[in-house]
Design a protein around this motif. Sequence first.
Motif, PDB file in Angstrom:
ATOM      1  N   ASN A 128      11.093 -18.621 -10.084  1.00  0.00           N
ATOM      2  CA  ASN A 128       9.877 -17.911  -9.714  1.00  0.00           C
ATOM      3  C   ASN A 128      10.218 -16.423  -9.784  1.00  0.00           C
ATOM      4  N   VAL A 129       9.579 -15.735 -10.714  1.00  0.00           N
ATOM      5  CA  VAL A 129       9.984 -14.366 -11.031  1.00  0.00           C
ATOM      6  C   VAL A 129       8.907 -13.397 -10.563  1.00  0.00           C
ATOM      7  N   ARG A 130       9.285 -12.469  -9.687  1.00  0.00           N
ATOM      8  CA  ARG A 130       8.312 -11.601  -9.033  1.00  0.00           C
ATOM      9  C   ARG A 130       8.659 -10.134  -9.195  1.00  0.00           C
ATOM     10  N   PRO A 131       8.106  -9.503 -10.223  1.00  0.00           N
ATOM     11  CA  PRO A 131       8.382  -8.078 -10.404  1.00  0.00           C
ATOM     12  C   PRO A 131       7.604  -7.207  -9.413  1.00  0.00           C
ATOM     13  N   THR A 132       8.187  -6.087  -9.053  1.00  0.00           N
ATOM     14  CA  THR A 132       7.525  -5.108  -8.179  1.00  0.00           C
ATOM     15  C   THR A 132       7.686  -3.738  -8.817  1.00  0.00           C
ATOM     16  N   LYS A 133       6.716  -2.898  -8.675  1.00  0.00           N
ATOM     17  CA  LYS A 133       6.878  -1.493  -9.042  1.00  0.00           C
ATOM     18  C   LYS A 133       5.698  -0.761  -8.429  1.00  0.00           C
ATOM     19  N   ILE A 134       5.923   0.452  -7.987  1.00  0.00           N
ATOM     20  CA  ILE A 134       4.782   1.221  -7.488  1.00  0.00           C
ATOM     21  C   ILE A 134       4.022   1.746  -8.696  1.00  0.00           C
ATOM     22  N   LEU A 135       2.773   1.332  -8.832  1.00  0.00           N
ATOM     23  CA  LEU A 135       1.965   1.758  -9.970  1.00  0.00           C
ATOM     24  C   LEU A 135       1.417   3.161  -9.700  1.00  0.00           C
ATOM     25  N   PRO A 136       1.151   3.911 -10.764  1.00  0.00           N
ATOM     26  CA  PRO A 136       0.592   5.254 -10.568  1.00  0.00           C
ATOM     27  C   PRO A 136      -0.723   5.180  -9.800  1.00  0.00           C
ATOM     28  N   GLY A 137      -0.957   6.131  -8.935  1.00  0.00           N
ATOM     29  CA  GLY A 137      -2.227   6.159  -8.199  1.00  0.00           C
ATOM     30  C   GLY A 137      -2.210   5.299  -6.957  1.00  0.00           C
ATOM     31  N   ILE A 138      -1.167   4.487  -6.793  1.00  0.00           N
ATOM     32  CA  ILE A 138      -1.097   3.606  -5.625  1.00  0.00           C
ATOM     33  C   ILE A 138      -0.012   4.106  -4.688  1.00  0.00           C
ATOM     34  N   LYS A 139      -0.380   4.204  -3.412  1.00  0.00           N
ATOM     35  CA  LYS A 139       0.540   4.798  -2.450  1.00  0.00           C
ATOM     36  C   LYS A 139       1.348   3.722  -1.749  1.00  0.00           C
ATOM     37  N   VAL A 196      -3.361  -0.949 -17.569  1.00  0.00           N
ATOM     38  CA  VAL A 196      -3.465  -1.089 -16.109  1.00  0.00           C
ATOM     39  C   VAL A 196      -2.955   0.192 -15.430  1.00  0.00           C
ATOM     40  N   GLU A 197      -1.807   0.696 -15.896  1.00  0.00           N
ATOM     41  CA  GLU A 197      -1.236   1.897 -15.280  1.00  0.00           C
ATOM     42  C   GLU A 197      -2.155   3.098 -15.472  1.00  0.00           C
ATOM     43  N   GLN A 198      -2.773   3.165 -16.641  1.00  0.00           N
ATOM     44  CA  GLN A 198      -3.683   4.281 -16.908  1.00  0.00           C
ATOM     45  C   GLN A 198      -4.902   4.232 -15.971  1.00  0.00           C
ATOM     46  N   VAL A 199      -5.437   3.034 -15.817  1.00  0.00           N
ATOM     47  CA  VAL A 199      -6.624   2.869 -14.967  1.00  0.00           C
ATOM     48  C   VAL A 199      -6.290   3.186 -13.503  1.00  0.00           C
ATOM     49  N   ALA A 240      -3.852   5.179 -12.525  1.00  0.00           N
ATOM     50  CA  ALA A 240      -3.610   6.629 -12.466  1.00  0.00           C
ATOM     51  C   ALA A 240      -4.929   7.387 -12.436  1.00  0.00           C
ATOM     52  N   ASP A 241      -5.950   6.846 -13.128  1.00  0.00           N
ATOM     53  CA  ASP A 241      -7.277   7.491 -13.138  1.00  0.00           C
ATOM     54  C   ASP A 241      -8.016   7.298 -11.821  1.00  0.00           C
ATOM     55  N   GLY A 242      -7.438   6.530 -10.915  1.00  0.00           N
ATOM     56  CA  GLY A 242      -8.066   6.357  -9.600  1.00  0.00           C
ATOM     57  C   GLY A 242      -9.154   5.296  -9.556  1.00  0.00           C
ATOM     58  N   VAL A 243      -9.210   4.450 -10.587  1.00  0.00           N
ATOM     59  CA  VAL A 243     -10.166   3.334 -10.546  1.00  0.00           C
ATOM     60  C   VAL A 243      -9.489   2.207  -9.770  1.00  0.00           C
ATOM     61  N   LEU A 244      -9.673   2.223  -8.449  1.00  0.00           N
ATOM     62  CA  LEU A 244      -8.910   1.349  -7.558  1.00  0.00           C
ATOM     63  C   LEU A 244      -9.842   0.610  -6.607  1.00  0.00           C
ATOM     64  N   PRO A 256     -10.681  -1.300  -2.854  1.00  0.00           N
ATOM     65  CA  PRO A 256     -10.459  -0.787  -1.493  1.00  0.00           C
ATOM     66  C   PRO A 256      -9.081  -1.086  -0.899  1.00  0.00           C
ATOM     67  N   ASP A 257      -8.465  -2.220  -1.256  1.00  0.00           N
ATOM     68  CA  ASP A 257      -7.149  -2.549  -0.676  1.00  0.00           C
ATOM     69  C   ASP A 257      -6.091  -1.518  -1.032  1.00  0.00           C
ATOM     70  N   VAL A 258      -6.293  -0.783  -2.127  1.00  0.00           N
ATOM     71  CA  VAL A 258      -5.346   0.269  -2.494  1.00  0.00           C
ATOM     72  C   VAL A 258      -6.004   1.653  -2.382  1.00  0.00           C
ATOM     73  N   GLY A 259      -6.999   1.724  -1.525  1.00  0.00           N
ATOM     74  CA  GLY A 259      -7.542   3.034  -1.163  1.00  0.00           C
ATOM     75  C   GLY A 259      -8.689   3.548  -2.019  1.00  0.00           C
ATOM     76  N   GLY A 260      -9.225   2.688  -2.912  1.00  0.00           N
ATOM     77  CA  GLY A 260     -10.310   3.163  -3.765  1.00  0.00           C
ATOM     78  C   GLY A 260     -11.656   2.603  -3.329  1.00  0.00           C
ATOM     79  N   THR A 261     -12.656   2.771  -4.196  1.00  0.00           N
ATOM     80  CA  THR A 261     -13.991   2.267  -3.890  1.00  0.00           C
ATOM     81  C   THR A 261     -14.522   1.420  -5.044  1.00  0.00           C
ATOM     82  N   ALA A 262     -13.679   1.148  -6.046  1.00  0.00           N
ATOM     83  CA  ALA A 262     -14.155   0.420  -7.225  1.00  0.00           C
ATOM     84  C   ALA A 262     -14.265  -1.072  -6.920  1.00  0.00           C
ATOM     85  N   THR A 263     -15.110  -1.740  -7.695  1.00  0.00           N
ATOM     86  CA  THR A 263     -15.241  -3.190  -7.580  1.00  0.00           C
ATOM     87  C   THR A 263     -14.302  -3.865  -8.584  1.00  0.00           C
ATOM     88  N   THR A 264     -14.171  -5.183  -8.443  1.00  0.00           N
ATOM     89  CA  THR A 264     -13.363  -5.957  -9.395  1.00  0.00           C
ATOM     90  C   THR A 264     -13.878  -5.714 -10.817  1.00  0.00           C
TER      91      THR A 264
END
Length: 357
Positions: free
Chosen positions: A103-114, A322-325, A327-331, A333-341
């Motif tokens: 079971n392989v679980r990568p982690t990384k802090i994505l741009p725009g996510i705190k 995904v990283e670009q989106v 970074a553009d702040g399309v997030l 609410p769980d990661v601090g944005g207001t965008a929908t799925t």
Amino acid sequence: MRHYKIAAIPADGIGPEVIDAGVEVLEALAQRDGDLKFDITTFDWGSDYYKKHGEMMPANGPEQLKPFDAIYFGAVGAPDVPDHITLWGLRLPICQGFDQYANVRPTKILPGIKSPLRDCEPGDLDWVIVRENSEGEYSGVGGRAHRGLPEEVATEVAIFTRVGVERIMRYAFKLAQSRPRKLLTVVTKSNAQRHGMVMWDEIAAEVSQDFPDVTWDKMLVDAMTVRMTLNPKSLDTIVATNLHADILSDLAGALAGSLGVAPTGNIDPEGRYPSMFEPIHGSAFDITGKGIANPVATFWTAAQMLDYLGEGEAAARLMTAVEQVCADGVLTPDVGGTATTKEVTAAVIAAISGRNS
Ligand code: NAI
Ligand code: MG
């Protein structure tokens, strides 16, 4: 034409919301590529199926899945069905029946996510947790006697086999070797659990002989939580038992910003059976139907699936989008944005297609 047969099992709660999003994104990748095709079959298994049929999937479910190249899984869990039924009725029979032992679980802090960690920035916490996925504490061995009586007993036996430990250790060393830092941390609890966990330590030392270029160290699982929090940059690839890695990867997901971004692959490294890719999170009843589930974990695990299928270029294109989106702040609410799925999904599709959102 490169053609892949994917079995989608959206299952419960937000599972269908995020898998729908993931399927749209896969279609966009196929379109962009021109020479790539996904043939996606959706299965309606899960808690609703259980309420109708008394089982989470038909008895021949695994048989039906065998011809697929990969399985794309949402989440299981319903407020009115006990968790051990949903888990043991669907996810675990697939993982265990198909011997998806890594079971392989990568982690990384994505741009725009705190990250909740003070000094961590995008790109940090670049870890891969390898979880033993076929035995250990979740082997299902045990029982209950004298139910409901004062003398009731229950046992839950952890099973560790030399074959099981050695193959996951080898997988982890190989993965560590393939990453730039060539660094592996082996997690156990061999001070308190002096049988199975001591065998883990011994097998790690044996397998390490075949990987002289990998630097490795050992941690006790309790101390590991401290190291992940206080000295996270000292880690790269991590291997641990089924239970320990389950817990550590939830911590990793939280430290990287949200469970909503954390992906996982259940892999049969020998390729005998289809491997299964899913977000780490569960069915999230609290936000089901609100249209705000974060689809990023489900996109990231699609990238894992593409890598596994040998489509490295499509995987990289998806992660870049995904990283670009993010970074553009399309997030969401769980990661601090207001965008929908749907908004996040549309933005990722636009980035894949080379259109501006
Ligand atoms: P959960 O992961 O469903 O939710 C925990 C918290 O994280 C909730 O507040 C939820 O809203 C939030 N969250 C999770 N995924 C999110 C996403 N994509 N976007 C935004 N927020 C998200 O865990 P919980 O609440 O402990 O379990 C709910 C059900 O899911 C239970 O029945 C549990 O057994 C099941 N479960 C299933 C898993 C699986 O299918 N692999 C894994 C974990 C839990
Ligand atoms: Mg978990």
